[in-house]
Scaffold this motif. Structure first.
Motif, PDB file in Angstrom:
ATOM      1  N   UNK A 118       0.831  -1.205   0.000  1.00 41.05           N
ATOM      2  CA  UNK A 118       0.000   0.000   0.000  1.00 41.05           C
ATOM      3  C   UNK A 118       0.866   1.255   0.000  1.00 41.05           C
ATOM      4  N   UNK A 119       1.956   1.222   0.748  1.00 43.17           N
ATOM      5  CA  UNK A 119       2.877   2.363   0.748  1.00 43.17           C
ATOM      6  C   UNK A 119       3.496   2.598  -0.618  1.00 43.17           C
ATOM      7  N   UNK A 120       3.846   1.511  -1.301  1.00 42.30           N
ATOM      8  CA  UNK A 120       4.399   1.625  -2.652  1.00 42.30           C
ATOM      9  C   UNK A 120       3.350   2.205  -3.598  1.00 42.30           C
ATOM     10  N   UNK A 121       2.111   1.740  -3.459  1.00 44.07           N
ATOM     11  CA  UNK A 121       1.031   2.282  -4.306  1.00 44.07           C
ATOM     12  C   UNK A 121       0.840   3.773  -4.048  1.00 44.07           C
ATOM     13  N   UNK A 122       0.928   4.178  -2.781  1.00 43.31           N
ATOM     14  CA  UNK A 122       0.849   5.614  -2.458  1.00 43.31           C
ATOM     15  C   UNK A 122       1.942   6.378  -3.188  1.00 43.31           C
ATOM     16  N   UNK A 131       3.960  10.078  -7.087  1.00 46.83           N
ATOM     17  CA  UNK A 131       5.167  10.408  -7.860  1.00 46.83           C
ATOM     18  C   UNK A 131       4.847  10.879  -9.272  1.00 46.83           C
ATOM     19  N   UNK A 132       3.981  10.176  -9.974  1.00 44.37           N
ATOM     20  CA  UNK A 132       3.719  10.573 -11.354  1.00 44.37           C
ATOM     21  C   UNK A 132       2.985  11.906 -11.408  1.00 44.37           C
ATOM     22  N   UNK A 166       5.644  19.301 -11.581  1.00 41.92           N
ATOM     23  CA  UNK A 166       6.967  19.932 -11.554  1.00 41.92           C
ATOM     24  C   UNK A 166       7.505  20.213 -12.955  1.00 41.92           C
ATOM     25  N   UNK A 167       7.100  19.415 -13.924  1.00 42.53           N
ATOM     26  CA  UNK A 167       7.514  19.651 -15.319  1.00 42.53           C
ATOM     27  C   UNK A 167       6.608  20.660 -16.024  1.00 42.53           C
ATOM     28  N   UNK A 226      -2.934  17.113  -7.834  1.00 40.32           N
ATOM     29  CA  UNK A 226      -2.450  16.542  -6.577  1.00 40.32           C
ATOM     30  C   UNK A 226      -3.584  16.306  -5.576  1.00 40.32           C
ATOM     31  N   UNK A 227      -4.689  17.019  -5.743  1.00 40.40           N
ATOM     32  CA  UNK A 227      -5.834  16.844  -4.846  1.00 40.40           C
ATOM     33  C   UNK A 227      -6.469  15.462  -5.007  1.00 40.40           C
ATOM     34  N   UNK A 228      -6.200  14.780  -6.111  1.00 40.07           N
ATOM     35  CA  UNK A 228      -6.798  13.453  -6.325  1.00 40.07           C
ATOM     36  C   UNK A 228      -6.044  12.338  -5.593  1.00 40.07           C
ATOM     37  N   UNK A 229      -4.828  12.623  -5.130  1.00 39.74           N
ATOM     38  CA  UNK A 229      -4.011  11.584  -4.489  1.00 39.74           C
ATOM     39  C   UNK A 229      -4.729  10.927  -3.311  1.00 39.74           C
ATOM     40  N   UNK A 230      -5.110  11.707  -2.321  1.00 38.02           N
ATOM     41  CA  UNK A 230      -5.703  11.134  -1.116  1.00 38.02           C
ATOM     42  C   UNK A 230      -7.025  10.408  -1.382  1.00 38.02           C
TER      43      UNK A 230
END
Length: 180
Positions: free
Chosen positions: A87-91, A96-97, A103-104, A112-116
């Motif tokens: 689960x941590x890796x999936x987070x 990351x992407x 950043x690019x 980024x709001x969709x992450x959580x």
């Protein structure tokens, strides 16, 4: 985990009311090995005896301004499905992407709001499944334990050739849920 050929790992459900010192004493560990695992403790070298308490916790928010939480900093779950690190890796991958695109300059920061919300819904299901499996594995009711063991023994004996295998291949993938 124990690498193949290097030893064995035993886990026991402890009786309530024991201190950690009592639960990990040489005498109690040897008694549990004899009674529960049917192993002669004198033939083993016990490397460590540890008491684990399992929890399911989630941070209220995984982002505050430019700070993000992921993995064990954001959540922890019981180990029964072995999904904590996954689960941590999936987070990390999910975040990351999105960060890379922002950043690019290839995506707006709003992505980024969709992450959580994306990760939280998956994590909720994995955590509930882990808790359910833990209740099945660690049940104390002797009648339910007998039924559970009988079902799993039958499942093992029939494998893919019996009706359980047919149910599995038809899309039924959940093991039976038995009360605690």
């Amino acid at each position: 985990t124990v690498p193949p050929g290097s030893g064995f790992r035993f886990e026991f459900l402890l009786e309530g009311g024991l201190s950690e010192a009592e639960a990990t004493s040489k005498e109690r560990v040897h008694r549990m090995l004899r009674e529960c695992a049917e192993v002669d403790p004198e033939r083993l070298h016990v490397k460590r005896a540890v008491v684990y308490n399992f929890h399911a916790r989630r941070a209220e928010h995984w982002r505050v301004g430019p700070i993000f939480l992921a993995g064990d900093a954001a959540h922890c779950m019981p180990p029964f499905q072995g999904q904590g690190m996954n689960s941590g890796i999936r987070d990390a991958v999910n975040l990351a992407w999105k960060l890379a695109l922002v950043l690019r300059g290839q995506a707006a920061e709003e992505i980024l709001a969709s992450y959580e919300p994306e990760r939280r819904s998956n994590l909720q299901q994995v955590t509930e499944d882990s808790i359910s499996l833990g209740k099945t594995v660690m049940m104390r009711n002797p009648v339910l334990t007998y039924i559970r063991d009988w079902i799993f023994d039958l499942w093992t004996r029939l494998g893919d050739s019996g009706w359980l295998g047919a149910m599995h291949h038809s899309g039924w993938t959940e093991p039976p849920h038995i009360g605690s």
